[in-house]
Design an enzyme around this catalytic site. Sequence first.
Site, PDB file in Angstrom:
ATOM      1  N   SER A   1      23.113 -19.994  -7.618  1.00  0.00           N
ATOM      2  CA  SER A   1      23.071 -18.537  -7.553  1.00  0.00           C
ATOM      3  C   SER A   1      21.731 -18.051  -8.082  1.00  0.00           C
ATOM      4  CB  SER A   1      24.239 -17.950  -8.363  1.00  0.00           C
ATOM      5  OG  SER A   1      24.372 -16.576  -8.096  1.00  0.00           O
ATOM      6  N   ASN A   2      21.633 -16.800  -8.448  1.00  0.00           N
ATOM      7  CA  ASN A   2      20.382 -16.272  -9.016  1.00  0.00           C
ATOM      8  C   ASN A   2      20.714 -15.200 -10.037  1.00  0.00           C
ATOM      9  OD1 ASN A   2      20.459 -13.602  -7.611  1.00  0.00           O
ATOM     10  ND2 ASN A   2      20.405 -14.956  -5.823  1.00  0.00           N
TER      11      ASN A   2
END
Length: 413
Positions: free
Chosen positions: A218-219
């Site tokens: 993810s980020n």
Amino acid sequence: MSTGFLNPRQPWKGRRIVLGVTGSIAAYKAVAIARSLTSLGAEVDAVLTDGARHFVAPLSFEGVTGRRSLTDLFSVENSALHINLGSEADVVCVAPATADFISRASQGRANDLLSTTLLATRAPVLICPAMNTNMYTHPQTQENLKHLTDHLSYRVAGPGVGPLAYGENQGLGRMLNPEEIIEEIGRVLVSPSLLTNKVVLVTAGPTEESIDPVRFISNRSSGRMGFAIAQAAYRLGASVRLISGPVTLPDPYGIDLVKVNTAQEMLASVSEYLPKADVSIFAAAVSDYRPRSVNDKKIKRSKENTAYALDLIENPDVSLDTLGDRKENSITVGFALETESILENAKKKLKRKQFDFLVANSAAEVDAGFDVETNRVILLFPGGRCEEVPLMTKHEVSEVVLSHILQLLENRL
Ligand code: CTP
């Protein structure tokens, strides 16, 4: 580079708001409404009915608004008080509105300062009911509310479902929360706008691409920017669908929120809704890659393998792959977060993804970008025009973005 950015305009600032308070236990929440509106720059005149004074004191409102609370229709000091209040108001909001007050308002009664002010004003009126479920669902109350909306063009906000007064369980009839009422007042104050009844699509947050049952790629996107944009569009009267990846933000009021996890899910949801959208804003930070396959069991550490290589494949590009689904003449806005050559990279994205404009910012700044409340952005337009927006809250940035969208809509009239 131009720095003549459009100033964000908070709808409450400098506006005169009459806040009518009637006799319900929810009256204590009206103090919070008065306080927030005042801190948003509004001048708030609280008008309390006799019933309201059983629950809250005029002084409570004076303490948060810095203005005299009003209660009496017959006053030697100011005999035309109801006329002045009515004519100077930009909006009259009655919160909480009891069944009795709604009934009096629908009959056009003028037997206290608040009901008289309603007759004397030509400003928009917002009614926020609060009462017991049976009283709310009673056909007489429903008829009275229908009269207010259909014949007098009053707006009714709520009630919601939730805990009612002590001794009653959860039910329909609970007044909306102060923040929700403030949003509704904002919506009334900017109405009508070029976004009234327009359909707006916003993507927000990160996506999560599973590696195994416990891990994902993810980020750092918090979703705040996209949520703020969705909220600003709602306030401008739009019907908003917000398609968001996993975030920890509360569900925004008034907005149709669709929660997704992966880029593929986001693509499916956007493809379905985009053909209806008059405006689409791609603020999500979509994972560009995902694992080729998801391990069905947790990947174990092993003594033999000191390194582990993930096999990644490309994800769909939500904005690019749905280019053909865009409604004719609709407006599309993109976001770009860069760590280097911001303008150069952003210009390429603007062109490739055919946005009407692009909001670019740098991930290298501490007070802008991911997971902070503020942002410093540059807007890029086709043809090379740039507009630098100074550091401001994400809510203010969203107002700037929306004012450009309004400008584009106006140019297309
Ligand atoms: N975007 C998208 N789907 C993707 C990637 C990006 O819809 N798979 C959208 C973003 O929401 C944003 C714009 O495209 O509006 C630019 O996103 P960004 O991640 O900055 O650019 P990329 O095209 O992914 O390019 P790169 O990662 O190489 O910078």
